[in-house]
Motif scaffolding. Structure first.
Motif, PDB file in Angstrom:
ATOM      1  N   MET A  31       0.830  -1.222   0.000  1.00  0.00           N
ATOM      2  CA  MET A  31       0.000   0.000   0.000  1.00  0.00           C
ATOM      3  C   MET A  31       0.856   1.260   0.000  1.00  0.00           C
ATOM      4  O   MET A  31       0.492   2.260  -0.593  1.00  0.00           O
ATOM      5  CB  MET A  31      -0.914  -0.026   1.236  1.00  0.00           C
ATOM      6  CG  MET A  31      -2.086   0.931   1.155  1.00  0.00           C
ATOM      7  SD  MET A  31      -3.272   0.463  -0.109  1.00  0.00           S
ATOM      8  CE  MET A  31      -4.286   1.906  -0.174  1.00  0.00           C
ATOM      9  N   SER A  69      -8.804   0.803  -6.495  1.00  0.00           N
ATOM     10  CA  SER A  69      -7.463   1.242  -6.104  1.00  0.00           C
ATOM     11  C   SER A  69      -7.439   2.746  -5.815  1.00  0.00           C
ATOM     12  O   SER A  69      -6.783   3.193  -4.868  1.00  0.00           O
ATOM     13  CB  SER A  69      -6.487   0.895  -7.235  1.00  0.00           C
ATOM     14  OG  SER A  69      -5.223   1.364  -6.938  1.00  0.00           O
ATOM     15  N   HIS A 101       1.639   2.670  -3.322  1.00  0.00           N
ATOM     16  CA  HIS A 101       0.531   3.162  -4.134  1.00  0.00           C
ATOM     17  C   HIS A 101       0.833   4.615  -4.532  1.00  0.00           C
ATOM     18  O   HIS A 101       1.199   5.426  -3.681  1.00  0.00           O
ATOM     19  CB  HIS A 101      -0.753   3.091  -3.307  1.00  0.00           C
ATOM     20  CG  HIS A 101      -1.993   3.305  -4.110  1.00  0.00           C
ATOM     21  ND1 HIS A 101      -2.305   4.504  -4.706  1.00  0.00           N
ATOM     22  CD2 HIS A 101      -3.006   2.463  -4.435  1.00  0.00           C
ATOM     23  CE1 HIS A 101      -3.456   4.388  -5.340  1.00  0.00           C
ATOM     24  NE2 HIS A 101      -3.893   3.161  -5.195  1.00  0.00           N
ATOM     25  N   LEU A 123      -9.112   3.229  -2.392  1.00  0.00           N
ATOM     26  CA  LEU A 123      -8.232   2.805  -1.293  1.00  0.00           C
ATOM     27  C   LEU A 123      -7.051   3.774  -1.137  1.00  0.00           C
ATOM     28  O   LEU A 123      -6.649   4.103  -0.020  1.00  0.00           O
ATOM     29  CB  LEU A 123      -7.717   1.382  -1.534  1.00  0.00           C
ATOM     30  CG  LEU A 123      -8.755   0.275  -1.295  1.00  0.00           C
ATOM     31  CD1 LEU A 123      -8.193  -1.071  -1.725  1.00  0.00           C
ATOM     32  CD2 LEU A 123      -9.191   0.230   0.163  1.00  0.00           C
ATOM     33  N   GLY A 124      -6.535   4.227  -2.269  1.00  0.00           N
ATOM     34  CA  GLY A 124      -5.427   5.188  -2.233  1.00  0.00           C
ATOM     35  C   GLY A 124      -5.850   6.494  -1.595  1.00  0.00           C
ATOM     36  O   GLY A 124      -5.129   7.079  -0.784  1.00  0.00           O
ATOM     37  N   ALA A 166      -6.272   5.899   2.164  1.00  0.00           N
ATOM     38  CA  ALA A 166      -4.976   5.892   2.851  1.00  0.00           C
ATOM     39  C   ALA A 166      -4.406   7.310   2.891  1.00  0.00           C
ATOM     40  O   ALA A 166      -3.808   7.719   3.899  1.00  0.00           O
ATOM     41  CB  ALA A 166      -4.014   4.947   2.122  1.00  0.00           C
ATOM     42  N   VAL A 210      -0.776   7.241  -2.407  1.00  0.00           N
ATOM     43  CA  VAL A 210      -0.234   7.286  -1.047  1.00  0.00           C
ATOM     44  C   VAL A 210       1.099   8.028  -1.062  1.00  0.00           C
ATOM     45  O   VAL A 210       1.371   8.886  -0.212  1.00  0.00           O
ATOM     46  CB  VAL A 210      -0.064   5.857  -0.481  1.00  0.00           C
ATOM     47  CG1 VAL A 210       0.635   5.876   0.860  1.00  0.00           C
ATOM     48  CG2 VAL A 210      -1.419   5.186  -0.361  1.00  0.00           C
TER      49      VAL A 210
END
Lengths: 315, 299
Positions: free
Chosen positions: B1, B128, B4, B131-132, B135, B7
């Motif tokens: 992660m 993605s 990413h 989620l990115g 985060a 991130v």
């Protein structure tokens, strides 16, 4: 040449409003296709569907053989998209911006440094590498965005009004860049509401109005299409009114009107026919005893063509 | 992660931001705040388990004395930890209720700037991206999250050594095997409630940030996204409160839960309710992530 972009009966509805009414578009590989139409014609909607950002209400669209609806990832790999209104991460450095998008395209870390360098060289921004994106001029940001669209070496570039809001110099720079990319073998689909802006670089043109593709094809084919309606300027020494009546009686003449410029009166004739028919008209006028001293055709640039087509003269 | 792109982008931005003036004073304050709860926690743990060991290896007649001594030591240290407990509560409320605003602006702001369309045409899948962004939101909350993490050992100690349930009391009470088993069940129930309480702020953060992200995909302006997120959270919190209050009331009515007596059934019941609430929040957060990605995909 094989078609790299194909749409069949593309329809997009926003509630009750139909933005696209069945667009059938074909762009051949290696072409620079100018997608032209007035504001609100449906250009951006078409490009957004091709860029996998919108789903069509009906119809199909394929890029490099992949469906924009079902194979979005493959399509995204094949295209580089630049929207009409685009933002940049102003708080990033120029190289970081490109590196970030290269990472988004899953380009390995060890390749990204070289790639960033090459892209910056291509768009002539190497000297601004360490600057923050916010510090760039609009033209530079546009070029940076174009470099970003090239990060994953796509086959097709979809550019929505890339020159809008740019000063004349920046427009020329973008045009040159597109020429360069065409030479590199990229297929470019570029939209604009100003035809003259892109006619110099396009190999093909498609004209859209009110959600319908009015016409499309090579520049030559479209020019020929408009030649069916030719505008002639005829100057006679005498018998202007007789000539006007004589011409008005012909089936291949749609309209005749006297036009006065600089104290001289000419006849402006809307004529249908090819070059042979045009030569025949002149011969017949001479045979009828009219003293023609000037017989010329008004040059029709693509801007006139656009104006005619979008007024429904051809459609 | 951590690899990413989104991130890394947020990490880079966060690193560039000046959060706290640099210098020796700052280092002392941050170091002191960070070290104190850990030291207190370790001291309490050492005292507790030292006493437990002593109880096991010594005569049970001395148990009462050892237990009393332990309580004096622990309560002394605990009073020190009280200050940090209050700080933790403040940080918890702050992070839990600031998080939705940070999440709500993340996608809506990209839309405002015109960067989101570009991001969506890359090879990052919708899930993605979500989620990115999620985060990335947590990265911007790092001061609060770090403080919560640092202060967590104190809560662990509270959970293990609380007077009513500490293992020492359990052993010190002695009694028959049945009584010890009964006390062990009680201790287990309290432990579960304590663990649920410890996980709760993290579940709250997860639920609030994912709610913010979900709303963020629906709104075109970040201001609207923030307002709608808080509105949605107030409604959601209200519904959760009504649901669990109703469950508790129903269990009290049928006699599973008791308000005064400390029966095993009652404590275990309370523990399950606490765990169910946390699990529901975590499940809600996961569903919201999937729903947000699906919304983006269907646009």
């Amino acid at each position: 040449m094989t078609a790299i972009i194909e749409t069949q009966g593309l329809v997009k509805q926003y509630g009750k409003f139909t933005a696209l009414k069945g667009i059938d578009l074909t762009v051949e590989e290696g072409a620079v296709f100018g997608f032209v139409g007035p504001n609100g014609a449906g250009k951006t909607t078409t490009l957004r569907i091709l860029a996998t950002l919108l789903r069509p209400t009906a119809g199909q669209a394929r890029i490099a053989g992949h469906s924009v609806e079902k194979e979005r990832r493959a399509v995204r790999r094949a295209i580089g998209y630049m929207p009409d209104f685009f933002g940049v991460y102003g708080d990033m450095k120029v190289w970081e911006y490109l590196d970030f998008f290269a990472a988004c395209y899953e380009i390995p870390k060890d390749v990204r440094a070289t790639l960033t360098k090459d892209l910056l060289e291509l768009v002539e921004l190497s000297h601004r590498r360490e600057d923050y994106v916010d510090a760039l001029s609009r033209g530079m940001k546009q070029r940076l965005c174009l470099a970003r669209a090239l990060a994953h070496d796509p086959q097709v570039l979809i550019l929505d009004e890339p020159a809008s809001g740019l000063d004349p110099r920046a427009r020329v720079e973008i045009r040159e860049l597109l020429r360069e990319l065409h030479k590199m073998g990229k297929t470019i689909l570029v939209s604009s509401h100003i035809l003259s802006e892109i006619q110099e670089i396009c190999t093909h043109i498609g004209i859209i109005e009110a959600g319908e593709l009015v016409t499309s094809g090579t520049l030559e084919a479209i020019r020929e299409q408009i030649q069916i309606h030719r505008v002639l300027r005829i100057h006679l020494i005498t018998r202007l009114e007789d000539a006007q009546t004589w011409l008005a009686g012909r089936p291949d003449v749609h309209a005749v009107a006297p036009v006065t410029a600089n104290g001289k009166t000419d006849l402006q004739v809307d004529f249908s026919g090819d070059d042979e028919a045009l030569a025949g008209l002149l011969a017949e006028m001479m045979a009828a005893g009219f003293s023609v001293i000037k017989f010329s055709e008004e040059t029709t640039n693509l801007e006139d063509l656009f104006m005619r087509l979008t007024k429904g003269i051809v459609s | 992660m951590l690899d990413h792109p989104l991130v890394r982008l947020e990490l880079r931005r966060a690193r560039r931001k000046v959060w706290w003036p640099k210098g020796r004073f700052s280092a002392l304050v941050v170091g002191g705040l960070g070290a104190a709860p850990i030291v207190i926690a370790l001291m309490t743990l050492a005292a507790t388990f030292g006493c437990v060991v002593l109880l096991i290896i010594t005569d049970t007649a001395q148990a009462d004395q050892i237990a009393s001594a332990f309580l004096v030591v622990v309560s002394g240290i605990a009073s020190l930890g009280c200050l940090f407990g209050a700080l933790r509560a403040l940080v918890e409320v702050g992070v839990v209720w600031i998080a939705p605003a940070v999440a709500a602006i993340s996608i809506a702001r990209e839309r405002e700037l015109g960067t989101f369309d570009i991001l969506r045409t890359t090879l990052l899948s919708e899930r993605s991206i979500v989620l990115g962004k999620w985060a990335g939101t947590l990265i911007w909350l790092w001061p609060g999250i770090l403080l919560l993490l640092v202060l967590t050992p104190l809560q662990v100690i509270w959970v293990i050594t609380n007077n009513a349930i500490n293992p020492l009391t359990l052993f010190a009470l002695g009694g028959s095997q049945n009584e010890i088993a009964h006390n062990a069940w009680l201790w287990g129930g309290f432990l579960l409630i304590g663990i649920a309480g410890m996980v709760k702020p993290w579940a709250d953060i997860a639920l609030h940030t994912t709610t913010g992200l979900f709303v963020s995909t629906l709104c075109k302006s970040s201001g609207a996204a923030v307002a709608v997120t808080y509105g949605a959270l107030i409604v959601m919190r209200g519904l959760l409160w009504i649901t669990f209050s109703s469950i508790r009331a129903a269990l009290l009515t049928i006699g599973v839960l008791e308000l005064t007596a400390m029966s095993i059934a009652s404590i275990i019941g309370e523990a399950w309710i606490a765990c169910a609430q946390v699990l529901l929040e975590v499940a809600g957060a996961a569903i919201l992530v999937l729903a947000t990605a699906e919304m983006l995909r269907r646009e």
